[in-house]
Design an enzyme around this catalytic site. Structure first.
Site, PDB file in Angstrom:
ATOM      1  N   LYS A 185       1.447  -1.268   0.138  1.00  0.00           N
ATOM      2  CA  LYS A 185      -0.150  -0.183  -0.013  1.00  0.00           C
ATOM      3  C   LYS A 185       0.703   1.315  -0.260  1.00  0.00           C
ATOM      4  CE  LYS A 185      -1.606   2.922   2.854  1.00  0.00           C
ATOM      5  NZ  LYS A 185      -1.535   3.996   1.988  1.00  0.00           N
TER       6      LYS A 185
ATOM      7  N   GLU B 212      -0.744   7.805  -1.224  1.00  0.00           N
ATOM      8  CA  GLU B 212      -2.224   8.135  -1.892  1.00  0.00           C
ATOM      9  C   GLU B 212      -1.398   9.541  -2.427  1.00  0.00           C
ATOM     10  OE1 GLU B 212      -2.794   6.798   0.598  1.00  0.00           O
ATOM     11  OE2 GLU B 212      -2.937   4.802   0.283  1.00  0.00           O
TER      12      GLU B 212
ATOM     13  N   GLU C 284       9.316   1.549  10.706  1.00  0.00           N
ATOM     14  CA  GLU C 284      10.112   1.931  10.905  1.00  0.00           C
ATOM     15  C   GLU C 284       9.471   3.644  11.605  1.00  0.00           C
ATOM     16  OE1 GLU C 284      12.162   5.030  10.133  1.00  0.00           O
ATOM     17  OE2 GLU C 284      12.111   4.602   7.709  1.00  0.00           O
TER      18      GLU C 284
ATOM     19  N   CYS D 158      13.197  11.243   8.469  1.00  0.00           N
ATOM     20  CA  CYS D 158      12.582  10.765   9.721  1.00  0.00           C
ATOM     21  C   CYS D 158      13.954  10.935  10.613  1.00  0.00           C
ATOM     22  CB  CYS D 158      11.926   8.898   9.953  1.00  0.00           C
ATOM     23  SG  CYS D 158      13.066   7.990   8.954  1.00  0.00           S
TER      24      CYS D 158
HETATM   25  P1  NAD Z   1      -0.126   9.988   9.362  1.00  0.00           P
HETATM   26  O1  NAD Z   1       0.216   9.742  10.817  1.00  0.00           O
HETATM   27  O2  NAD Z   1      -1.125  10.771   9.525  1.00  0.00           O
HETATM   28  O3  NAD Z   1       0.817   9.086   8.350  1.00  0.00           O
HETATM   29  C1  NAD Z   1       2.005   8.568   7.907  1.00  0.00           C
HETATM   30  C2  NAD Z   1       1.731   7.519   7.424  1.00  0.00           C
HETATM   31  O4  NAD Z   1       1.130   6.181   7.426  1.00  0.00           O
HETATM   32  C3  NAD Z   1       1.153   7.940   5.884  1.00  0.00           C
HETATM   33  O5  NAD Z   1       2.148   7.261   4.787  1.00  0.00           O
HETATM   34  C4  NAD Z   1      -0.053   7.585   6.063  1.00  0.00           C
HETATM   35  O6  NAD Z   1      -1.087   7.022   5.055  1.00  0.00           O
HETATM   36  C5  NAD Z   1       0.157   6.119   7.031  1.00  0.00           C
HETATM   37  N1  NAD Z   1      -1.135   5.504   7.647  1.00  0.00           N
HETATM   38  C6  NAD Z   1      -2.067   6.866   8.296  1.00  0.00           C
HETATM   39  N2  NAD Z   1      -3.052   5.937   9.326  1.00  0.00           N
HETATM   40  C7  NAD Z   1      -2.632   4.523   8.928  1.00  0.00           C
HETATM   41  C8  NAD Z   1      -3.591   3.273   8.958  1.00  0.00           C
HETATM   42  N3  NAD Z   1      -4.289   3.434  10.307  1.00  0.00           N
HETATM   43  N4  NAD Z   1      -3.219   2.893   8.305  1.00  0.00           N
HETATM   44  C9  NAD Z   1      -1.855   1.947   7.609  1.00  0.00           C
HETATM   45  N5  NAD Z   1      -0.840   2.964   7.234  1.00  0.00           N
HETATM   46  C10 NAD Z   1      -1.364   4.253   7.426  1.00  0.00           C
HETATM   47  O7  NAD Z   1       0.771  11.599   9.679  1.00  0.00           O
HETATM   48  P2  NAD Z   1       1.224  12.355   8.436  1.00  0.00           P
HETATM   49  O8  NAD Z   1       0.018  13.926   8.507  1.00  0.00           O
HETATM   50  O9  NAD Z   1       1.313  11.610   6.639  1.00  0.00           O
HETATM   51  O10 NAD Z   1       2.609  12.655   8.696  1.00  0.00           O
HETATM   52  C11 NAD Z   1       3.079  13.143   9.505  1.00  0.00           C
HETATM   53  C12 NAD Z   1       4.274  12.358  10.464  1.00  0.00           C
HETATM   54  O11 NAD Z   1       4.415  11.058  10.275  1.00  0.00           O
HETATM   55  C13 NAD Z   1       5.417  12.995  10.426  1.00  0.00           C
HETATM   56  O12 NAD Z   1       5.480  13.879  11.930  1.00  0.00           O
HETATM   57  C14 NAD Z   1       5.961  11.805  10.723  1.00  0.00           C
HETATM   58  O13 NAD Z   1       6.479  11.604  12.333  1.00  0.00           O
HETATM   59  C15 NAD Z   1       5.410  10.814   9.861  1.00  0.00           C
HETATM   60  N6  NAD Z   1       6.123  10.415   9.140  1.00  0.00           N
HETATM   61  C16 NAD Z   1       7.533   9.120   9.166  1.00  0.00           C
HETATM   62  C17 NAD Z   1       8.040   8.513   7.877  1.00  0.00           C
HETATM   63  C18 NAD Z   1       9.288   8.164   8.198  1.00  0.00           C
HETATM   64  O14 NAD Z   1       9.979   8.412   7.181  1.00  0.00           O
HETATM   65  N7  NAD Z   1       9.014   7.674   9.497  1.00  0.00           N
HETATM   66  C19 NAD Z   1       7.330   9.375   7.019  1.00  0.00           C
HETATM   67  C20 NAD Z   1       6.255  10.527   7.231  1.00  0.00           C
HETATM   68  C21 NAD Z   1       5.279  10.358   7.898  1.00  0.00           C
END
Ligand code: NAD
Length: 504
Positions: free
Chosen positions: A201, A204, A276, A310
């Site tokens: 997945k 989007e 991660e 990250c």
């Molecule tokens: P978010 O927590 O809503 O989403 C983070 C990611 O998780 C997105 O790709 C989202 O599609 C996915 N996601 C969310 N809920 C999910 C679920 N129930 N099941 C599966 N996937 C799910 O936050 P966001 O606004 O997209 O990103 C903000 C925060 O996310 C950042 O502050 C950062 O901490 C974290 N983030 C971390 C990484 C990383 O490389 N570790 C990458 C992107 C975002």
């Protein structure tokens, strides 16, 4: 001088980037489909949403959203894919993966164009991400041929005991929008090298570039069902896949909050999990460091991908004697970054990937100022088209401020001071995160102290040496568990099977 919008400084005749023109004629942004059971297709119910260009805030394409029926089709397909792929020799798997890496490299220009349009990062960064992904595939392709077992001396003559490594089964992987290709490739390549099938997945918000990654494997000859690619409502997809008996392993990259939910779900269903998650990387700059070199490394690392990384350096701790000089140099370098559309020549930092990040950064900055912090540069959104934000440096922020405790995930850092190394290490270890940490010093004693005592999955000293395919990549504590690089990474997709046999 404030950070400049790169586009405004460049004549339109110069608007060429590493061989790519800015017209969309050559590289039109595509709509993205699901890839289920060997077919690129719309979802059964026809649902789709817009993909937004973060440089303009406007829709540039659509992505298909999977329904439960589509997920069920992917689950049946991944079962069949696993049967075929786990029965394919490691030698053949490795060869096919190498072909996919070459295909990905050969399409770097077109794919980079899509990646920059949907995510915002400067085109050279997008190209770098794609070429790095090809290296990750090559690395795992080689590891596929080295999943050795053991012969174990037995207690009786005539008894042979050995272990072999077996693929764990179909995998479900969930990857985010900050590195749409690189977050996906670590999971895809690890799973495929081990002989697992995988349902990915992908994000989007940035769907076209990970779809191109999948297409490289498809065009290299990957049998149908080995990779299925879906997009949709994240919680619905993860709940359906993680709890489904077909899926044996999950791998998630994203926020700690979501990671905890998925890890709990995986635990309830006894699924293996790699997590991660977020970080809040401390940076310790000792008085004996080469300050010019530290500033150069840290400015490049901080503003990479507009700080949406990250392992981005976030909580800078600089020793008293060099504090003022370090801050001045870092602020100057931050102000001279060229901010602009990632497609334009000279852009060093693009927009944030989505408008949620802008609202979050503004909240964190206001709160930091309320906690004694000084805005040394930046602090504001740039313009009102697209999601641009100034490189921002805060000084002297109290530990109670939100930004000292929450991952900011943007082009912002805090620079505070320390007097003894013990004090700095204590502050570095204050948070429950443990992903990356940075140290700058010319003393081997200080380097040893930082390396051994700062709690993190990765410590990089006097440079940024993180995220190469051959080195481990992963965190501890609330930054997750498991590693997605180096020789141990393939183990996440393998189990150890004992075979013991007695001769008749
Ligand atoms: P978010 O927590 O809503 O989403 C983070 C990611 O998780 C997105 O790709 C989202 O599609 C996915 N996601 C969310 N809920 C999910 C679920 N129930 N099941 C599966 N996937 C799910 O936050 P966001 O606004 O997209 O990103 C903000 C925060 O996310 C950042 O502050 C950062 O901490 C974290 N983030 C971390 C990484 C990383 O490389 N570790 C990458 C992107 C975002």
């Amino acid at each position: 001088m404030a950070a400049t919008l790169a586009g405004s400084r460049i004549k339109s005749s110069e608007k060429k980037t590493l061989g790519l023109t800015l017209t969309n004629k050559d590289f039109a942004y595509p709509d993205t489909k699901l890839y289920v059971d060997g077919v690129w297709r719309e979802s059964y119910e026809g649902a789709a949403i817009d993909v937004i260009d973060p440089a303009s805030g406007r829709a540039i394409g659509k992505v298909a959203l999977a329904s439960i029926n589509d997920l069920d089709a992917a689950l049946e397909s991944t079962e069949r894919g696993f049967a075929v792929w786990s029965d394919t020799s490691a030698f053949e798997r490795s060869g096919l993966m190498r072909r996919a890496a070459d295909i990905l490299r050969s399409r770097v220009d077109a794919t980079a164009h899509m990646l920059t349009r949907e995510q915002g990062k400067p085109l050279p960064e997008a190209k770098g991400e794609i070429l790095a992904a090809a290296d990750v595939i090559d690395w795992f392709a080689e590891e596929a041929r080295r999943t050795y077992g053991q012969h174990i001396p037995s207690r009786s003559s005539g008894v042979t005991q050995m272990t072999i490594k077996m693929p764990v089964g179909p995998v479900a992987a969930f990857t985010p929008w900050n590195f749409p290709i690189n977050q996906a490739v670590r999971k895809l390549a690890g799973a495929l090298a081990a002989g697992c099938s995988i349902i990915l997945k992908a994000p989007e918000e940035t769907p076209a570039s990970p779809a191109e990654l999948v297409r490289a494997f498809v065009d290299a000859g990957l049998p149908s069902g080995v990779i299925n690619l879906v997009f949709g409502e994240p919680a619905q997809i993860s709940t359906h896949l993680v709890t489904h008996p077909t899926i044996q392993k999950i791998s998630f990259t994203g926020s700690t909050a979501v990671g905890k939910e998925l890890a709990a779900l995986a635990g309830r269903h006894m699924k293996l999990a790699t997590m991660e998650l977020g970080g809040h990387a401390p940076v310790i700059v000792c008085a004996d460091a080469d300050i010019a070199s530290a500033v150069k490394v840290l400015v490049a690392s901080k503003y990479l991908n507009a700080g949406q990384v990250c392992v981005s350096p976030t909580r800078f701790l600089v020793q008293d004697d060099v504090y003022d000089g370090f801050v001045d140099a870092f602020v100057d370098a931050s102000r001279s970054r060229h901010i602009g559309n990632g497609m334009e020549l000279g852009t060093q930092m693009g927009p944030l990937a989505n408008d949620r990040r802008i609202a979050m950064l503004e909240t964190l900055i206001e709160d930091a100022v309320g906690h004694g912090g000084h805005v040394r540069t930046g602090g504001h959104r740039i313009g009102n088209e697209g999601f641009f934000f100034e490189p921002t440096v805060l000084g002297d922020v109290q530990t109670g401020a939100r930004i000292m405790n929450e991952e900011p995930f943007g082009p912002i850092c805090v620079i505070n001071r320390f007097s003894t190394l013990n004090e700095a290490i204590e502050e570095a270890n204050r948070l429950p995160y443990g992903l990356a940490s940075f140290g700058f010093t010319q003393s081997s004693r200080n380097a040893h102290e930082i390396a051994m005592r700062v709690r993190s999955g990765m410590t990089t000293i006097n440079h940024n040496g993180l995220a190469l395919p051959e080195v481990p990549f992963g965190g501890i504590m609330e930054s997750g568990h498991g590693t997605e690089g180096g020789s141990v990474a393939i183990e996440a997709y393998l189990y150890t099977k004992l075979i013991t046999s007695a001769a008749h």
